[in-house]
Design an enzyme around this catalytic site. Structure first.
Site, short mmCIF file in Angstrom:
data_model
loop_
_atom_site.label_atom_id
_atom_site.label_comp_id
_atom_site.label_asym_id
_atom_site.label_seq_id
_atom_site.Cartn_x
_atom_site.Cartn_y
_atom_site.Cartn_z
N THR A 37 0.83 -1.21 0.00
CA THR A 37 0.00 0.00 0.00
C THR A 37 0.86 1.26 0.00
O THR A 37 0.38 2.33 -0.37
CB THR A 37 -0.92 0.02 1.24
N ALA A 124 15.97 -11.76 5.37
CA ALA A 124 14.69 -12.07 5.99
C ALA A 124 13.62 -11.03 5.65
O ALA A 124 12.47 -11.17 6.02
CB ALA A 124 14.85 -12.19 7.50
N SER A 127 14.56 -5.12 6.17
CA SER A 127 15.01 -3.79 5.72
C SER A 127 16.34 -3.34 6.28
O SER A 127 16.48 -2.21 6.78
CB SER A 127 13.95 -2.73 6.05
N ASP A 173 9.70 1.49 4.73
CA ASP A 173 10.86 0.96 5.48
C ASP A 173 11.70 2.09 6.06
O ASP A 173 12.08 2.07 7.23
CB ASP A 173 11.74 0.10 4.56
C1 GLA Z 1 9.13 -3.92 0.30
C2 GLA Z 1 9.34 -2.42 0.04
C3 GLA Z 1 8.33 -1.58 0.81
C4 GLA Z 1 6.91 -2.09 0.61
C5 GLA Z 1 6.84 -3.59 0.81
C6 GLA Z 1 5.48 -4.16 0.51
O1 GLA Z 1 9.47 -4.23 1.61
O2 GLA Z 1 10.64 -2.05 0.41
O3 GLA Z 1 8.44 -0.24 0.44
O4 GLA Z 1 6.42 -1.73 -0.65
O5 GLA Z 1 7.80 -4.29 0.03
O6 GLA Z 1 4.54 -3.67 1.39
#
Ligand code: GLA
Length: 381
Positions: A37, A124, A127, A173
């Site tokens: 989203t 995993a 981020s 993230d």
């Molecule tokens: C990855 C991207 C985020 C987000 C998610 C899905 O983690 O880095 O920005 O779009 O996918 O929600």
């Protein structure tokens, strides 16, 4: 990240550069609900975790800048005025990307030395890249007194990833890693970039991640493809993003789209609504409703948005059978990585044991459980 990591980067820095550095910490993130989203300028509910990147840095008197990834035993040297992405470069590109974006804003940097380590489990989907970008932008802002706000820093980290590294991710993230609050999730509106901290009742359940240890090669192309589909629907409907499309209008225009495209757009609208409902449930201490929204989110990611995979579906459907699991779903971009499971306190150990056995039997590989604590966002130590 414990004191040990902080000591490690500081000692290494002192030994190599004979000068005292500043030390910065930036965490990884989880996402409770609101998947795919963010780039549709909708709602998400992520949280920073207690694991992240620790970085020591200081200005350098030499004309060259040096960055060292301690865990990989790799060093990268570069000049501030000749930055180019390295083909098949990994962490190096996040570093140069942040430097490049700061300079593009007209901010003046000087050469610097930097050393970092981290304790985010690799691969995993927690981020570590956003943590690395945020640690650096926060550190450089402090070191060179750039006067950037935290929001500007989040945008710099995102732009580094989009422009320099070439990953078209959304803002979730970087935002969560910068603004996270202890024991709270962030109800973030990706359109206005306003967020509200929602206490997540962590005395009632464990946040348990189950790492499938798989990454399917589809992941990157499918991510970009989903973005594209969403942007095209928004364009066709004459709105800036799917966030601005209401359900009624989408339903009235159903026949304009193929079944597959319609379901993808519908998923985004429904997922946005689920985030709003999940926040209300958390505020009412209604964990059963909160958990069931996670299961619904997974079903949508699996059947409508189609970004799940066999391993993730297996784990979520098994989790659904356990009374003690309040909710579970795949987390992040999809096609591998982790599921997130909310497990009633006191039940994680037995659940991990049973689901790990079932997973290795089904896929002949082991499952890595990670219980995470919800921590604070990026800070100067
Ligand atoms: C990855 C991207 C985020 C987000 C998610 C899905 O983690 O880095 O920005 O779009 O996918 O929600």
């Amino acid at each position: 990240m414990d004191q040990q990591g902080i000591r490690k980067v500081r000692d290494h820095f002192l030994e190599h550069f004979q000068t005292s550095p500043i030390v910065v910490f930036a965490p990884g993130r989880i996402n409770l609900i609101g998947e795919h989203t963010d780039y549709n300028l909708g709602y998400v509910l992520p949280a920073a975790i207690d694991k992240g990147i620790v970085m020591a840095l200081q200005q350098s008197k030499r004309p060259i800048s040096m960055a060292t990834a301690l865990d990989m035993e790799e060093t990268h040297s570069f000049h501030l005025n000749s930055l180019k992405p390295i083909s098949n470069g990994r962490w190096q590109n996040y570093i140069m990307g942040v430097v490049d974006e700061i300079q593009k804003k007209g901010k003046k940097l000087g050469p610097f030395n930097m050393v970092f380590t981290g304790d985010i489990p690799p691969g995993a989907g927690l981020s570590s890249s956003a943590a690395l970008e945020n640690a650096l932008v926060l550190g450089l802002n402090e070191l060179f007194q750039l006067g950037l706000t935290k929001k500007e820093m989040v945008y710099i980290s995102l732009a580094a990833e989009n422009n320099f590294v070439g990953v078209q991710c959304g803002i979730m993230d970087q935002y969560a890693s910068m603004f996270g609050q202890k024991d709270c999730a962030l109800f973030l509106d990706c359109k206005t970039l306003e967020s509200e901290a929602i206490p997540i009742l962590s005395n009632a359940f464990d946040v348990l991640l189950l790492d499938t240890k798989v990454t399917h090669s589809l992941a990157d192309s499918a991510y970009n493809d989903r973005r594209e589909v969403c942007f095209k629907v928004a364009q066709q409907m004459g709105v800036p993003s799917l966030r601005d499309l209401n359900l009624q209008t989408l339903l009235e225009n159903k026949t304009q789209f193929s079944k597959d495209v319609f379901q993808k757009a519908l998923f985004i609208l429904e997922e946005n609504k689920r985030v709003i409902d999940a926040v209300a449930a958390l505020k009412n201490n209604d964990l059963r409703t909160f958990g069931s929204l996670l299961f619904q989110s997974h079903a949508g990611l699996q059947n409508q948005y189609k970004v799940s995979c066999e391993e993730l579906d297996f784990l979520v459907s098994l989790a659904h059978k356990y009374e003690a699991v309040l909710g579970a779903r795949m987390m992040g971009g999809g096609f591998g990585g982790c599921t997130i499971n909310l497990v009633a306190k006191g039940h994680s150990a037995s659940f991990i044991k049973k689901i790990s056995q079932a997973y290795s039997k089904a896929f002949n590989r082991s499952l890595t459980p990670i219980v995470v604590a919800i921590g604070s966002g990026a800070t100067i130590q």
